[in-house]
Design an enzyme around this catalytic site. Sequence first.
Site, PDB file in Angstrom:
ATOM      1  N   ALA A  61       0.943  -1.226   0.276  1.00 47.88           N
ATOM      2  CA  ALA A  61      -0.017   0.076   0.011  1.00 47.88           C
ATOM      3  C   ALA A  61       1.000   1.162  -0.053  1.00 47.88           C
ATOM      4  O   ALA A  61       2.036   1.197   0.554  1.00 47.88           O
ATOM      5  CB  ALA A  61      -0.857   0.112   1.326  1.00 47.88           C
ATOM      6  N   GLY A 100       0.500  -5.234   0.764  1.00 46.53           N
ATOM      7  CA  GLY A 100      -0.109  -5.515  -0.230  1.00 46.53           C
ATOM      8  C   GLY A 100       0.314  -6.163  -1.566  1.00 46.53           C
ATOM      9  O   GLY A 100      -0.691  -6.614  -2.281  1.00 46.53           O
ATOM     10  N   GLU A 103       0.331  -9.644  -0.805  1.00 48.23           N
ATOM     11  CA  GLU A 103      -1.115 -10.138  -0.758  1.00 48.23           C
ATOM     12  C   GLU A 103      -1.773 -10.418  -2.446  1.00 48.23           C
ATOM     13  O   GLU A 103      -2.446 -11.197  -2.545  1.00 48.23           O
ATOM     14  CB  GLU A 103      -2.299  -9.158  -0.130  1.00 48.23           C
ATOM     15  CG  GLU A 103      -1.864  -9.206   1.391  1.00 48.23           C
ATOM     16  CD  GLU A 103      -2.473  -7.935   2.024  1.00 48.23           C
ATOM     17  OE1 GLU A 103      -2.462  -6.779   1.912  1.00 48.23           O
ATOM     18  OE2 GLU A 103      -3.152  -8.463   3.129  1.00 48.23           O
ATOM     19  N   GLU A 123       3.533  -5.093   7.573  1.00 51.76           N
ATOM     20  CA  GLU A 123       2.374  -4.213   7.980  1.00 51.76           C
ATOM     21  C   GLU A 123       2.495  -3.940   9.622  1.00 51.76           C
ATOM     22  O   GLU A 123       2.166  -2.727  10.212  1.00 51.76           O
ATOM     23  CB  GLU A 123       1.140  -4.744   8.023  1.00 51.76           C
ATOM     24  CG  GLU A 123       0.493  -4.753   6.664  1.00 51.76           C
ATOM     25  CD  GLU A 123       1.118  -5.804   5.460  1.00 51.76           C
ATOM     26  OE1 GLU A 123       2.137  -6.483   5.939  1.00 51.76           O
ATOM     27  OE2 GLU A 123       0.573  -5.989   4.635  1.00 51.76           O
TER      28      GLU A 123
HETATM   29  N1  3HC Z   1       4.438   3.642   0.370  1.00 57.16           N
HETATM   30  C1  3HC Z   1       4.942   4.815  -0.179  1.00 57.16           C
HETATM   31  N2  3HC Z   1       6.210   5.157  -0.223  1.00 57.16           N
HETATM   32  C2  3HC Z   1       7.034   4.245   0.068  1.00 57.16           C
HETATM   33  C3  3HC Z   1       6.761   2.675   0.226  1.00 57.16           C
HETATM   34  C4  3HC Z   1       5.223   2.475   0.385  1.00 57.16           C
HETATM   35  N3  3HC Z   1       4.757   1.219   0.693  1.00 57.16           N
HETATM   36  N4  3HC Z   1       7.814   2.129   0.405  1.00 57.16           N
HETATM   37  C5  3HC Z   1       8.845   2.813   0.138  1.00 57.16           C
HETATM   38  N5  3HC Z   1       8.311   4.147  -0.048  1.00 57.16           N
HETATM   39  C6  3HC Z   1       9.303   5.293  -0.658  1.00 57.16           C
HETATM   40  C7  3HC Z   1      10.117   5.703   0.624  1.00 57.16           C
HETATM   41  O1  3HC Z   1       9.528   6.650   1.381  1.00 57.16           O
HETATM   42  C8  3HC Z   1      11.351   6.248  -0.150  1.00 57.16           C
HETATM   43  O2  3HC Z   1      10.920   7.716  -0.603  1.00 57.16           O
HETATM   44  P1  3HC Z   1      11.916   8.748  -0.634  1.00 57.16           P
HETATM   45  O3  3HC Z   1      12.905   8.531  -1.668  1.00 57.16           O
HETATM   46  O4  3HC Z   1      11.091   9.851  -0.844  1.00 57.16           O
HETATM   47  O5  3HC Z   1      12.675   8.905   0.807  1.00 57.16           O
HETATM   48  C9  3HC Z   1      11.246   5.310  -1.343  1.00 57.16           C
HETATM   49  O6  3HC Z   1      10.131   4.998  -1.479  1.00 57.16           O
HETATM   50  C10 3HC Z   1      12.326   4.393  -1.468  1.00 57.16           C
HETATM   51  O7  3HC Z   1      12.193   3.798  -0.462  1.00 57.16           O
HETATM   52  P2  3HC Z   1      13.571   3.279   0.587  1.00 57.16           P
HETATM   53  O8  3HC Z   1      14.426   4.422   0.733  1.00 57.16           O
HETATM   54  O9  3HC Z   1      13.118   2.595   1.699  1.00 57.16           O
HETATM   55  O10 3HC Z   1      14.317   2.310  -0.318  1.00 57.16           O
HETATM   56  P3  3HC Z   1      15.060   0.780  -0.156  1.00 57.16           P
HETATM   57  O11 3HC Z   1      15.457   0.427  -1.324  1.00 57.16           O
HETATM   58  O12 3HC Z   1      15.985   1.087   0.974  1.00 57.16           O
HETATM   59  O13 3HC Z   1      13.747   0.154   0.410  1.00 57.16           O
HETATM   60  C11 3HC Z   1      11.556  -1.060   0.439  1.00 57.16           C
HETATM   61  C12 3HC Z   1      12.661  -0.413  -0.335  1.00 57.16           C
HETATM   62  C13 3HC Z   1      12.156  -2.357   1.013  1.00 57.16           C
HETATM   63  C14 3HC Z   1      10.358  -1.273  -0.483  1.00 57.16           C
HETATM   64  C15 3HC Z   1      11.338  -0.188   1.910  1.00 57.16           C
HETATM   65  O14 3HC Z   1      11.107   1.129   1.405  1.00 57.16           O
HETATM   66  C16 3HC Z   1      10.031  -0.607   2.443  1.00 57.16           C
HETATM   67  O15 3HC Z   1      10.088  -1.469   3.322  1.00 57.16           O
HETATM   68  N6  3HC Z   1       8.993  -0.057   2.137  1.00 57.16           N
HETATM   69  C17 3HC Z   1       7.884  -0.382   3.084  1.00 57.16           C
HETATM   70  C18 3HC Z   1       7.230  -1.453   2.359  1.00 57.16           C
HETATM   71  C19 3HC Z   1       5.691  -1.828   3.470  1.00 57.16           C
HETATM   72  O16 3HC Z   1       5.913  -1.746   4.571  1.00 57.16           O
HETATM   73  N7  3HC Z   1       4.700  -2.163   2.947  1.00 57.16           N
HETATM   74  C20 3HC Z   1       3.760  -2.328   3.345  1.00 57.16           C
HETATM   75  C21 3HC Z   1       2.716  -1.347   3.377  1.00 57.16           C
HETATM   76  S1  3HC Z   1       1.180  -1.600   4.473  1.00 57.16           S
HETATM   77  C22 3HC Z   1       0.180  -2.347   3.147  1.00 57.16           C
HETATM   78  O17 3HC Z   1       0.713  -3.001   2.205  1.00 57.16           O
HETATM   79  C23 3HC Z   1      -1.137  -2.935   3.722  1.00 57.16           C
HETATM   80  C24 3HC Z   1      -1.652  -4.102   3.049  1.00 57.16           C
HETATM   81  O18 3HC Z   1      -1.816  -4.931   3.816  1.00 57.16           O
HETATM   82  C25 3HC Z   1      -2.917  -3.795   2.474  1.00 57.16           C
END
Ligand code: 3HC
Length: 720
Positions: A61, A100, A103, A123
Amino acid sequence: MARYSRTEGTIALITLSNPPVNALGAAVRRTITDIMHRALTDGEVKAVVLCGENGTFCAGADIREFGKPPSGPALVPLIHDMEASEKPVVAAIEGVALGGGLEIALGCHYRIAHAKARLGFPEVMLGLIPGAGGSQRLPRLIGIPAALELITTGRLVSAQEALKLGIVDQVVDGNTIETAVKFALNVIGRPLLSRRLSERTPAFSVDAAAVLEEGMARVKQRARGAFAPVVCVQALRAAATLPYSRGMETEEQLINTLIDSSQARALQYCFFAQRNARKWSLPSGARWNNSKPRAVHRVGVVGLGTMGRGITVSLVKAGISVVAVEMEEKQMDLGMRAVLGMLERDAQRRGDTRPPTHLLTFTLSLQQLGNVDLVIEAVFEDMALKKCLFTELCNVCKPSTLLCTNTSGLDVDALAVVTHRRSLVVGMHFFAPANVMKLLEVVCGPHSSAEAVATAMTLGKRLGKVGVVVGNCPGFVGNRMMKLYLDQAYFLLEEGAAPEQVDQVLEEFGFTMGIFKVSDLSGLDVGWRVRKASGLIGPDVNPKTPSRWRQGCRYSPLPDLLCEQGHLGQKSGRGWYLYETPGGKEPKPDPAMHRFLQEYRSRYGLTPRHVHAHEVIERCTYAMANEGFRILEEGIAARAEDIDVIYVFGYGWPRHRGGPMFHAAQVGLATVLQRLEHYHQLHPDVPHLQPSPLLQRLVEAGSPPVHHWREHVQHLHSYL
Ligand code: 3HC
Ligand code: NAI
């Protein structure tokens, strides 16, 4: 947002395209819903391959959308339609499939992953549970125990582990999308019933019930008050005991309890704060994205004590050559054995045959630092010694070598001025144990060049640290605030509390460890030496000065008295707590400490009173935040977010409470101000309880959100 194309005649290729990580924002969800519908209804399409652009499948997400009014189609119906389809849908996973994203992949009938891909449900780290069927499909695929571990910890797995667990069907080294297309062609026409995870029943045995029960107990113990891990177990219990459709209803109800919670807000704030900390800038206009770091191949570490050892291990693990210098043979021997032991254990844990000892040189001669690119000094916290060393390093090292100090609070500028290369001097403040703790404060003085800051930050990143650039002042950001936190804890003991009572309250708040346990672990002598050096104790103090009064304000000599008795914490077997032996790790409340506190209070005519838990929290955390506002006003930290990152990654502050500054905002700045005024009235001899001018102005301005605070700093001193 997503592209549709046809390949091999009958295969629809859907490519997610939302850089940098293909997050599932509203527009992306709308586009995939539309084009998936098109693919599933087009009679010429026999199978679908779903992939992501630029080597990333999908990071889940769009976290920036959380907390905003919902818009766009939901994921659940899209995943449901895809899974229900009679055409095989194959996920081609490169980079990451998270949240997501995973998922969606679990709604596909088959999953092919690249060898370097990582998958998981993070999450829980955002205060949520997988909310688009993940908590119901994953246990149906890999069983309750494995799903429980992954969902409650948020741990990501490699493609190889995913294959072993059964999350993916195939791992490829070559072109994932081409392989997935060939795979899709192969499975056209095969029955799909068994591939639909929602149709499966997770084997719910007595064992699974026990696993869930044990899991719940473990999670509650580890969660330190965080709700999401507990709710994850509840969602898994639903998966284990209910039919899929009822499990999905429960998942929805459960995520709704979390989505707008203060903990989810705090954790999502931490996610972005950690990433924003990388985006430093200096008053010169130099920034993280316009400053080039120097290449660092070889590093000198001077001093192989507690810190030098951990720093050396971190560097070697990152593949960097280290020349470690000690001044005396015995320390060298101890240090060398400790470093080799840590590397050996680490190699064993990772299943490597040999630790990378070829990268190490141990020496008693500073002369061997002639060829290093950067030096990290970690000798005793003694300014005269450090100045001497820096002068010598200037003569020994090549002119381009960066000179960094790991001082925990001394003046970095004062060290820079004794060198002929002021611009190449910065603080690299690691936290103990340096090979474990994630935080690195990069201390930038007025002379430090952008190149030096960029190099220290880049090196920190290579070591897996979370670097934060801070200005130069006694204690920098972390230890400057810590001092006030400690002072409040000592005052609470004087007023009637016991160390274990204060610690229990702090641990229930969520701190990894109470302040007195931390103090015993670090050693009480560390602060004792600093207080001696800063003239708070010792021969420089006028003998007429009352014991509980220093430099015009209240002072607690409690920790000094313990040190004088040789009670230095774990290392001596006694500190604020009692340990079985010197070096023991298990703290026990010490009846002798209670007697000592009683005697101390009666000696100074202090009437003990019952200290309430809320007072412990308020005085400790509001005193910290109050100093944080001063730090912001002085430009020692660029953003409140940076202060919070420092506390979460370096001081065991509970992530689900965001950090001391975010916590103050959540409590309400007006409340914090009013409580500080109250405590300052009660303790006028503690000037740090007096509300800071910035806090007062923020309250007058209607308590704006954290990221607007900087606009209210009046005379930006501008270290940063
Ligand atoms: N949403 C919005 N922005 C995101 C994002 C996300 N899910 N994941 C990463 N970004 C953004 C970061 O904020 C960053 O932005 P910036 O350059 O402006 O600072 C950019 O993408 C790059 O991210 P990283 O600097 O973290 O890059 P890395 O290569 O080090 O890591 C990653 C990439 C492993 C994908 C890491 O960003 C990460 O772990 N992201 C979060 C993933 C996450 O938690 N997903 C679950 C979301 S909740 C969900 O999906 C609910 C579902 O059940 C419905
Ligand atoms: P320590 O006392 O464990 O080790 C210092 C080492 O430096 C000793 O082994 C000593 O022999 C060596 N040394 C002294 N002078 C030397 C010289 N001229 N050349 C080579 N080696 C020399 O100290 P510790 O705890 O490792 O602290 C080192 C620095 O790190 C201090 O500045 C301290 O403030 C800082 N620091 C300490 C933290 C901690 O928790 N211990 C945390 C963060 C920073």
